[in-house]
Design a protein around this motif. Structure first.
Motif, short mmCIF file in Angstrom:
data_model
loop_
_atom_site.label_atom_id
_atom_site.label_comp_id
_atom_site.label_asym_id
_atom_site.label_seq_id
_atom_site.Cartn_x
_atom_site.Cartn_y
_atom_site.Cartn_z
N ILE A 27 1.61 -33.61 53.85
CA ILE A 27 0.67 -34.69 54.09
C ILE A 27 -0.40 -34.67 53.00
N TYR A 28 -0.70 -35.83 52.46
CA TYR A 28 -1.74 -35.95 51.45
C TYR A 28 -2.92 -36.73 52.03
N SER A 29 -4.09 -36.41 51.56
CA SER A 29 -5.30 -36.98 52.14
C SER A 29 -5.40 -38.49 51.95
N ASN A 30 -4.70 -39.02 50.95
CA ASN A 30 -4.77 -40.46 50.74
C ASN A 30 -3.79 -41.24 51.60
N PHE A 31 -2.89 -40.53 52.29
CA PHE A 31 -1.99 -41.23 53.21
C PHE A 31 -2.83 -41.99 54.23
N VAL A 32 -2.31 -43.09 54.69
CA VAL A 32 -2.92 -43.82 55.79
C VAL A 32 -2.09 -43.58 57.05
N MET A 33 -2.75 -43.19 58.11
CA MET A 33 -2.09 -43.04 59.41
C MET A 33 -2.63 -44.10 60.35
N SER A 34 -1.74 -44.87 60.92
CA SER A 34 -2.15 -45.96 61.80
C SER A 34 -1.42 -45.92 63.11
N TRP A 35 -2.03 -46.57 64.08
CA TRP A 35 -1.40 -46.78 65.38
C TRP A 35 -1.05 -48.26 65.51
N PRO A 101 -0.42 -46.19 50.10
CA PRO A 101 -1.40 -47.23 50.39
C PRO A 101 -2.14 -47.68 49.14
N PRO A 102 -2.67 -48.89 49.16
CA PRO A 102 -3.56 -49.29 48.07
C PRO A 102 -4.78 -48.37 48.04
N PRO A 103 -5.44 -48.28 46.89
CA PRO A 103 -6.55 -47.33 46.77
C PRO A 103 -7.69 -47.55 47.75
N THR A 104 -7.96 -48.82 48.07
CA THR A 104 -9.16 -49.09 48.87
C THR A 104 -8.86 -49.90 50.12
N ALA A 105 -7.62 -50.02 50.52
CA ALA A 105 -7.30 -50.85 51.68
C ALA A 105 -6.40 -50.11 52.65
N ILE A 106 -6.48 -50.49 53.90
CA ILE A 106 -5.57 -50.03 54.93
C ILE A 106 -4.72 -51.22 55.35
N MET A 107 -3.44 -51.10 55.14
CA MET A 107 -2.55 -52.21 55.44
C MET A 107 -2.31 -52.29 56.95
N THR A 108 -2.16 -53.50 57.44
CA THR A 108 -2.01 -53.69 58.88
C THR A 108 -0.65 -54.24 59.28
N ARG A 109 0.22 -54.45 58.31
CA ARG A 109 1.55 -54.95 58.65
C ARG A 109 2.54 -53.81 58.78
N PRO A 110 3.36 -53.84 59.80
CA PRO A 110 4.31 -52.72 60.00
C PRO A 110 5.19 -52.45 58.78
N ARG A 111 5.51 -53.49 58.02
CA ARG A 111 6.44 -53.30 56.91
C ARG A 111 5.85 -52.43 55.81
N ASN A 112 4.56 -52.22 55.80
CA ASN A 112 3.95 -51.36 54.81
C ASN A 112 4.08 -49.87 55.15
N TYR A 113 4.55 -49.57 56.33
CA TYR A 113 4.61 -48.19 56.80
C TYR A 113 6.03 -47.68 56.71
N ASN A 114 6.18 -46.50 56.15
CA ASN A 114 7.53 -45.99 55.88
C ASN A 114 7.88 -44.74 56.67
N VAL A 115 6.98 -44.27 57.50
CA VAL A 115 7.29 -43.16 58.40
C VAL A 115 6.77 -43.54 59.79
N TRP A 116 7.64 -43.45 60.78
CA TRP A 116 7.28 -43.83 62.14
C TRP A 116 7.60 -42.71 63.12
N GLY A 117 6.72 -42.54 64.09
CA GLY A 117 7.03 -41.68 65.21
C GLY A 117 7.75 -42.46 66.28
N GLN A 118 8.27 -41.75 67.27
CA GLN A 118 8.86 -42.47 68.39
C GLN A 118 7.72 -43.04 69.22
#
Length: 126
Positions: A27-35, A101-118
């Motif tokens: 895990i890298y600190s610049n990763f974005v984790m979203s719900w 992720p982009p340097p200064t934004a958090i993306m809100t569309r599911p398609r931007n996320y490449n790792v998913w939990g159940q």
């Protein structure tokens, strides 16, 4: 990277739950984790997200003031504290990581996320 979500359940309106998302792997600190959440018959929607470091947290309007993202760096686990739950919060909740992720934004569309939990089911009764 793999994610394991947990903590869902049945709660009455006005109650609270805390969801957990445990990450394994590098895990890298610049990763974005979203719900995200997905109610029956509806599209998956963004709920909240932040940099893994804990900075730049954003929330969808419907949960602002009620939901809070927090983290336990020692265990590579993130939490979604959900207070004053409403029946309309009923959904399957997913945690996800955007590894690019982009340097200064958090993306809100599911398609931007490449790792998913159940998913973990949250049911709020009226």
């Amino acid at each position: 990277v793999q994610l394991q979500a947990s903590g869902g359940g049945l709660v009455q309106a006005g109650g609270f739950l805390r969801l957990s998302c445990a990450a394994s792997g590098r895990i890298y600190s610049n990763f974005v984790m979203s719900w995200f959440r997905q109610a029956p018959g509806k599209a998956r929607e963004f709920v909240a997200g932040s940099r893994w470091s804990g900075s730049s947290t954003i929330y969808t309007d419907s949960v602002k003031g009620r939901f809070t993202i927090s983290g336990d760096d020692g265990n590579d686990t993130k939490y979604l504290q959900m207070n004053r739950l409403k029946p309309e919060d009923t959904a399957v909740y997913y945690c996800a990581i955007d590894r690019n992720p982009p340097p200064t934004a958090i993306m809100t569309r599911p398609r931007n996320y490449n790792v998913w939990g159940q998913g973990t089911l949250v049911t709020v009764s009226s």
